[in-house]
Design a protein around this motif. Structure first.
Motif, PDB file in Angstrom:
ATOM      1  N   ILE A  58      22.299  -0.203   7.233  1.00 17.61           N
ATOM      2  CA  ILE A  58      21.126  -1.083   7.214  1.00 17.61           C
ATOM      3  C   ILE A  58      21.229  -2.022   6.028  1.00 17.61           C
ATOM      4  O   ILE A  58      21.462  -1.604   4.898  1.00 17.61           O
ATOM      5  N   CYS A  59      21.048  -3.305   6.288  1.00 19.17           N
ATOM      6  CA  CYS A  59      20.991  -4.318   5.236  1.00 19.17           C
ATOM      7  C   CYS A  59      19.699  -5.101   5.446  1.00 19.17           C
ATOM      8  O   CYS A  59      19.575  -5.868   6.391  1.00 19.17           O
ATOM      9  N   THR A  60      18.726  -4.872   4.565  1.00 20.59           N
ATOM     10  CA  THR A  60      17.426  -5.522   4.700  1.00 20.59           C
ATOM     11  C   THR A  60      17.214  -6.468   3.526  1.00 20.59           C
ATOM     12  O   THR A  60      17.196  -6.045   2.379  1.00 20.59           O
ATOM     13  N   ASN A  61      17.072  -7.743   3.808  1.00 23.17           N
ATOM     14  CA  ASN A  61      16.803  -8.751   2.782  1.00 23.17           C
ATOM     15  C   ASN A  61      15.378  -9.263   2.974  1.00 23.17           C
ATOM     16  O   ASN A  61      15.113 -10.021   3.894  1.00 23.17           O
ATOM     17  N   ASN A  62      14.464  -8.824   2.098  1.00 21.84           N
ATOM     18  CA  ASN A  62      13.052  -9.137   2.276  1.00 21.84           C
ATOM     19  C   ASN A  62      12.522 -10.201   1.336  1.00 21.84           C
ATOM     20  O   ASN A  62      11.478 -10.780   1.592  1.00 21.84           O
ATOM     21  N   GLY A  63      13.170 -10.444   0.221  1.00 21.26           N
ATOM     22  CA  GLY A  63      12.611 -11.387  -0.745  1.00 21.26           C
ATOM     23  C   GLY A  63      11.363 -10.826  -1.392  1.00 21.26           C
ATOM     24  O   GLY A  63      11.295  -9.645  -1.737  1.00 21.26           O
ATOM     25  N   LEU A  64      10.333 -11.608  -1.503  1.00 19.45           N
ATOM     26  CA  LEU A  64       9.068 -11.175  -2.096  1.00 19.45           C
ATOM     27  C   LEU A  64       8.198 -10.541  -1.016  1.00 19.45           C
ATOM     28  O   LEU A  64       8.005 -11.114   0.052  1.00 19.45           O
ATOM     29  N   ASN A  65       7.654  -9.355  -1.311  1.00 18.90           N
ATOM     30  CA  ASN A  65       6.881  -8.614  -0.322  1.00 18.90           C
ATOM     31  C   ASN A  65       5.602  -8.097  -0.960  1.00 18.90           C
ATOM     32  O   ASN A  65       5.601  -7.661  -2.110  1.00 18.90           O
ATOM     33  N   SER A  66       4.524  -8.102  -0.211  1.00 17.12           N
ATOM     34  CA  SER A  66       3.252  -7.562  -0.680  1.00 17.12           C
ATOM     35  C   SER A  66       2.552  -6.885   0.490  1.00 17.12           C
ATOM     36  O   SER A  66       2.447  -7.458   1.573  1.00 17.12           O
ATOM     37  N   THR A  67       2.093  -5.653   0.279  1.00 18.27           N
ATOM     38  CA  THR A  67       1.394  -4.902   1.316  1.00 18.27           C
ATOM     39  C   THR A  67      -0.064  -4.738   0.931  1.00 18.27           C
ATOM     40  O   THR A  67      -0.371  -4.203  -0.137  1.00 18.27           O
ATOM     41  N   ASN A  68      -0.967  -5.194   1.776  1.00 17.83           N
ATOM     42  CA  ASN A  68      -2.403  -5.094   1.525  1.00 17.83           C
ATOM     43  C   ASN A  68      -2.893  -3.746   2.045  1.00 17.83           C
ATOM     44  O   ASN A  68      -2.871  -3.495   3.241  1.00 17.83           O
ATOM     45  N   VAL A  69      -3.340  -2.868   1.144  1.00 16.95           N
ATOM     46  CA  VAL A  69      -3.779  -1.534   1.550  1.00 16.95           C
ATOM     47  C   VAL A  69      -5.301  -1.376   1.507  1.00 16.95           C
ATOM     48  O   VAL A  69      -5.804  -0.283   1.703  1.00 16.95           O
ATOM     49  N   SER A  70      -6.030  -2.458   1.276  1.00 20.71           N
ATOM     50  CA  SER A  70      -7.489  -2.350   1.257  1.00 20.71           C
ATOM     51  C   SER A  70      -8.018  -2.213   2.683  1.00 20.71           C
ATOM     52  O   SER A  70      -7.467  -2.771   3.630  1.00 20.71           O
ATOM     53  N   ASP A  71      -9.083  -1.438   2.843  1.00 17.76           N
ATOM     54  CA  ASP A  71      -9.674  -1.188   4.154  1.00 17.76           C
ATOM     55  C   ASP A  71     -11.174  -1.453   4.072  1.00 17.76           C
ATOM     56  O   ASP A  71     -11.946  -0.559   3.727  1.00 17.76           O
ATOM     57  N   PRO A  72     -11.634  -2.670   4.398  1.00 20.09           N
ATOM     58  CA  PRO A  72     -13.045  -2.991   4.228  1.00 20.09           C
ATOM     59  C   PRO A  72     -13.988  -2.232   5.164  1.00 20.09           C
ATOM     60  O   PRO A  72     -15.136  -1.997   4.806  1.00 20.09           O
ATOM     61  N   ASP A  73     -13.528  -1.823   6.357  1.00 21.10           N
ATOM     62  CA  ASP A  73     -14.436  -1.121   7.273  1.00 21.10           C
ATOM     63  C   ASP A  73     -14.405   0.394   7.079  1.00 21.10           C
ATOM     64  O   ASP A  73     -15.131   1.113   7.759  1.00 21.10           O
ATOM     65  N   VAL A  74     -13.610   0.935   6.200  1.00 22.61           N
ATOM     66  CA  VAL A  74     -13.518   2.333   5.779  1.00 22.61           C
ATOM     67  C   VAL A  74     -13.152   3.270   6.925  1.00 22.61           C
ATOM     68  O   VAL A  74     -12.132   3.933   6.882  1.00 22.61           O
ATOM     69  N   ALA A  75     -13.956   3.386   7.959  1.00 23.03           N
ATOM     70  CA  ALA A  75     -13.714   4.343   9.037  1.00 23.03           C
ATOM     71  C   ALA A  75     -13.102   3.630  10.241  1.00 23.03           C
ATOM     72  O   ALA A  75     -13.729   2.757  10.829  1.00 23.03           O
ATOM     73  N   ASP A  76     -11.886   4.001  10.608  1.00 19.91           N
ATOM     74  CA  ASP A  76     -11.211   3.367  11.732  1.00 19.91           C
ATOM     75  C   ASP A  76     -11.382   4.165  13.023  1.00 19.91           C
ATOM     76  O   ASP A  76     -11.662   3.627  14.073  1.00 19.91           O
ATOM     77  N   GLN A  77     -11.198   5.468  12.953  1.00 20.71           N
ATOM     78  CA  GLN A  77     -11.303   6.316  14.140  1.00 20.71           C
ATOM     79  C   GLN A  77     -11.928   7.642  13.724  1.00 20.71           C
ATOM     80  O   GLN A  77     -11.260   8.531  13.205  1.00 20.71           O
ATOM     81  N   ASN A  78     -13.226   7.768  13.927  1.00 21.22           N
ATOM     82  CA  ASN A  78     -13.947   8.955  13.476  1.00 21.22           C
ATOM     83  C   ASN A  78     -13.605  10.165  14.323  1.00 21.22           C
ATOM     84  O   ASN A  78     -13.540  10.090  15.548  1.00 21.22           O
ATOM     85  N   THR A  79     -13.436  11.301  13.660  1.00 18.03           N
ATOM     86  CA  THR A  79     -13.153  12.549  14.370  1.00 18.03           C
ATOM     87  C   THR A  79     -14.156  13.642  13.997  1.00 18.03           C
ATOM     88  O   THR A  79     -13.919  14.803  14.258  1.00 18.03           O
ATOM     89  N   THR A  80     -15.293  13.282  13.406  1.00 18.75           N
ATOM     90  CA  THR A  80     -16.249  14.271  12.926  1.00 18.75           C
ATOM     91  C   THR A  80     -16.963  15.003  14.062  1.00 18.75           C
ATOM     92  O   THR A  80     -17.299  16.174  13.937  1.00 18.75           O
ATOM     93  N   ALA A  81     -17.204  14.371  15.186  1.00 20.88           N
ATOM     94  CA  ALA A  81     -17.953  14.993  16.274  1.00 20.88           C
ATOM     95  C   ALA A  81     -17.046  15.719  17.267  1.00 20.88           C
ATOM     96  O   ALA A  81     -17.531  16.290  18.234  1.00 20.88           O
ATOM     97  N   ASN A  82     -15.758  15.706  17.048  1.00 21.05           N
ATOM     98  CA  ASN A  82     -14.836  16.375  17.994  1.00 21.05           C
ATOM     99  C   ASN A  82     -14.795  17.875  17.726  1.00 21.05           C
ATOM    100  O   ASN A  82     -14.698  18.319  16.606  1.00 21.05           O
ATOM    101  N   ALA A  83     -14.850  18.636  18.786  1.00 16.33           N
ATOM    102  CA  ALA A  83     -14.810  20.090  18.639  1.00 16.33           C
ATOM    103  C   ALA A  83     -13.431  20.621  18.893  1.00 16.33           C
ATOM    104  O   ALA A  83     -12.619  20.051  19.509  1.00 16.33           O
TER     105      ALA A  83
END
Length: 72
Positions: A47-72
């Protein structure tokens, strides 16, 4: 609609879901999120990966994407 399922042998299920017959309601029992930069999950022998400058945004403004609290 009814279904007929014949003889089945399952040796192992790792991280998968197996459904037989009719399914009225399916919901996830777990949820996860992964953040990584470009070229992070590449696999292979040469594997040869040439990416240059990279930035990953890890902020999640909606907080909950897929709730599993009510699953039994």
């Amino acid at each position: 609609m009814p279904s007929v399922v014949g003889p089945i042998k399952i040796n192992s299920v790792g991280g998968g879901v197996v459904n037989f017959g009719d399914s009225f309601y399916l919901s996830p029992k777990s949820a996860s999120k992964t953040s990584s930069g470009s070229g992070a999950f590449n696999t292979g022998d040469f594997i040869c990966t040439n990416n240059g400058l990279n930035s990953t945004n890890v902020s999640d403004p909606d907080v909950a994407d897929q709730n599993t609290t009510a699953n039994a």
